[in-house]
Write an enzyme that holds these catalytic residues in place. Structure first.
Site, PDB file in Angstrom:
ATOM      1  N   HIS A  39      -9.289   1.222   4.950  1.00  9.76           N
ATOM      2  CA  HIS A  39      -7.913   1.467   5.749  1.00  9.76           C
ATOM      3  C   HIS A  39      -8.322   2.507   7.119  1.00  9.76           C
ATOM      4  O   HIS A  39      -9.095   3.239   6.805  1.00  9.76           O
ATOM      5  CB  HIS A  39      -6.824   1.928   4.683  1.00  9.76           C
ATOM      6  CG  HIS A  39      -5.505   2.024   5.262  1.00  9.76           C
ATOM      7  ND1 HIS A  39      -5.182   2.868   6.179  1.00  9.76           N
ATOM      8  CD2 HIS A  39      -4.762   1.012   5.298  1.00  9.76           C
ATOM      9  CE1 HIS A  39      -4.002   2.590   6.556  1.00  9.76           C
ATOM     10  NE2 HIS A  39      -3.434   1.368   5.952  1.00  9.76           N
ATOM     11  N   ASN A  56       0.785  -1.139  -0.003  1.00 10.67           N
ATOM     12  CA  ASN A  56      -0.092  -0.127  -0.081  1.00 10.67           C
ATOM     13  C   ASN A  56       0.914   1.088  -0.007  1.00 10.67           C
ATOM     14  O   ASN A  56       1.265   1.484   0.968  1.00 10.67           O
ATOM     15  CB  ASN A  56      -1.073  -0.199   1.435  1.00 10.67           C
ATOM     16  CG  ASN A  56      -1.954   1.276   1.361  1.00 10.67           C
ATOM     17  OD1 ASN A  56      -1.551   2.071   0.587  1.00 10.67           O
ATOM     18  ND2 ASN A  56      -2.257   1.546   2.576  1.00 10.67           N
ATOM     19  N   LYS A  61       0.114   4.245  -0.212  1.00 13.72           N
ATOM     20  CA  LYS A  61      -0.367   5.523   0.392  1.00 13.72           C
ATOM     21  C   LYS A  61      -0.166   6.676  -0.655  1.00 13.72           C
ATOM     22  O   LYS A  61      -0.172   6.468  -1.876  1.00 13.72           O
ATOM     23  CB  LYS A  61       0.149   5.762   1.808  1.00 13.72           C
ATOM     24  CG  LYS A  61      -0.170   4.339   2.458  1.00 13.72           C
ATOM     25  CD  LYS A  61       0.133   4.769   4.182  1.00 13.72           C
ATOM     26  CE  LYS A  61      -0.061   3.167   4.696  1.00 13.72           C
ATOM     27  NZ  LYS A  61       0.043   3.484   6.283  1.00 13.72           N
ATOM     28  N   GLU A 101      -6.882   5.020   8.060  1.00 19.91           N
ATOM     29  CA  GLU A 101      -6.572   6.278   7.475  1.00 19.91           C
ATOM     30  C   GLU A 101      -7.874   6.779   7.095  1.00 19.91           C
ATOM     31  O   GLU A 101      -8.138   8.057   7.252  1.00 19.91           O
ATOM     32  CB  GLU A 101      -5.395   6.424   6.936  1.00 19.91           C
ATOM     33  CG  GLU A 101      -4.015   6.136   7.646  1.00 19.91           C
ATOM     34  CD  GLU A 101      -2.951   5.496   6.685  1.00 19.91           C
ATOM     35  OE1 GLU A 101      -2.827   5.686   5.402  1.00 19.91           O
ATOM     36  OE2 GLU A 101      -1.637   5.119   7.274  1.00 19.91           O
ATOM     37  N   SER A 110       3.915  -2.224  10.340  1.00 20.66           N
ATOM     38  CA  SER A 110       5.267  -2.240  10.518  1.00 20.66           C
ATOM     39  C   SER A 110       5.788  -3.675  10.005  1.00 20.66           C
ATOM     40  O   SER A 110       6.829  -4.118  10.814  1.00 20.66           O
ATOM     41  CB  SER A 110       5.556  -1.850  11.839  1.00 20.66           C
ATOM     42  OG  SER A 110       5.077  -0.392  12.120  1.00 20.66           O
ATOM     43  N   GLY A 125       3.058   2.390  10.932  1.00 19.96           N
ATOM     44  CA  GLY A 125       3.877   3.526  10.535  1.00 19.96           C
ATOM     45  C   GLY A 125       4.601   3.871  12.017  1.00 19.96           C
ATOM     46  O   GLY A 125       5.206   4.966  11.956  1.00 19.96           O
TER      47      GLY A 125
HETATM   48  P1  13P Z   1       3.359   0.618   7.754  1.00 18.91           P
HETATM   49  O1  13P Z   1       3.871  -0.766   7.109  1.00 18.91           O
HETATM   50  O2  13P Z   1       4.069   1.520   7.045  1.00 18.91           O
HETATM   51  O3  13P Z   1       3.209   0.339   9.147  1.00 18.91           O
HETATM   52  O4  13P Z   1       1.734   0.550   7.019  1.00 18.91           O
HETATM   53  C1  13P Z   1       1.029  -0.285   7.070  1.00 18.91           C
HETATM   54  C2  13P Z   1      -0.425  -0.146   6.518  1.00 18.91           C
HETATM   55  O5  13P Z   1      -0.932   0.905   6.786  1.00 18.91           O
HETATM   56  C3  13P Z   1      -0.478  -0.730   5.301  1.00 18.91           C
HETATM   57  O6  13P Z   1      -1.900  -0.687   4.574  1.00 18.91           O
END
Ligand code: 13P
Length: 252
Positions: A95, A9, A11, A97, A212, A173
């Site tokens: 997601h 992903n 983002k 977010e 992560s 993250g």
């Molecule tokens: P990270 O791997 O940066 O923690 O993000 C995970 C994520 O939100 C994947 O959709």
């Protein structure tokens, strides 16, 4: 036997030059053996150019969100049919977010999930609790609410055509990964919640872990019985990092 899926992903990251280097690097390094399927989910504007670069490779294309509406006066939105036409096979829905920053409720997410299925895309349904939820002992209740909204609208049959991603919000993250045991407990719970509707569908659905995931923790996670791959954020933006995770998938 469920296959492993390693999904990136991206983002809101990337540009044409960086994407070209990333995709070419991934395609050149796809691990031999074929135990893991690879997927990348770039931002909307880059779907076409990434699709061109992926053509002829085994790496699949997906998007990060989708409109719940099929077409019409919805300025700024992108329909599932459009994503399909651009070569997407998957789309992430719900997601954390999007839930936290863009006000998506579980009902909206369920409608997006259903819109994806209607266009023959495979939705990747994200579920997960915040740190407050976990500390208050609400992890399973939060996940049940997120899952039940989709089960209520699309039924277990909808889940049969989908992928689930468990992403604890506190691990996204932050560099703080859930331990394989913590993740496994929630994955087992998700599978049993679906099994209450249909045991066969529960046994077959892929459940990814996200939060992560890196090359050095992927093998422990993917080795757990109910973890079928990962949804990768930060480490999906570098070909070597992403391929290290894909490589871990071939060793479990
Ligand atoms: P990270 O791997 O940066 O923690 O993000 C995970 C994520 O939100 C994947 O959709």
């Amino acid at each position: 036997m469920r296959r492993i899926l390693v999904a990136g992903n991206w983002k809101m990251n990337g540009d044409e030059a960086a994407n070209a280097a990333l995709v070419d690097g991934i395609v050149a390094g796809v691990p031999e053996g074929g135990q893991a399927d690879l997927l990348v989910c770039p931002p909307f504007p880059y779907l076409s150019s990434v699709a061109v670069r992926l053509s002829g490779s085994a790496v699949m294309l997906g998007a990060q969100t989708v409109s719940e509406h099929p077409k019409g006066a919805f300025t700024g939105e992108v329909s599932a049919a459009m994503l399909g036409e651009l070569g997407c096979r998957y789309v992430i829905v719900g997601h954390s977010e999007r839930r936290a920053l863009f006000g998506e409720t579980s009902a909206t997410v369920a409608s997006k999930f259903s819109a994806a299925l209607d266009a023959d895309l495979t939705p990747i349904l994200c579920v997960g609790e915040t740190l407050d939820d976990r500390e208050a002992g609400r992890t399973e209740a939060v996940i049940d609410e997120q899952l039940d909204a989709v089960l209520g609208q699309s039924g277990a049959d909808g889940i049969r055509r989908a992928v689930i991603a468990y992403e604890p919000v506190w691990a996204i993250g932050t560099g703080k990964t859930a331990t394989p045991e913590q993740a496994q407990d929630v994955h087992r719970h998700i599978r049993s919640r679906i099994a209450a509707h249909d045991a066969g569908i529960a046994a077959g659905v892929q459940i990814l872990y996200g939060g992560s995931v890196k090359g050095d923790n992927a093998e422990g996670l993917f080795g757990m019985p109910d973890i079928d791959g990962g949804l990768i954020g930060g480490a999906s933006l570098n070909a070597d990092d992403f391929l290290a995770i894909a490589g871990a998938a071939t060793r479990v």
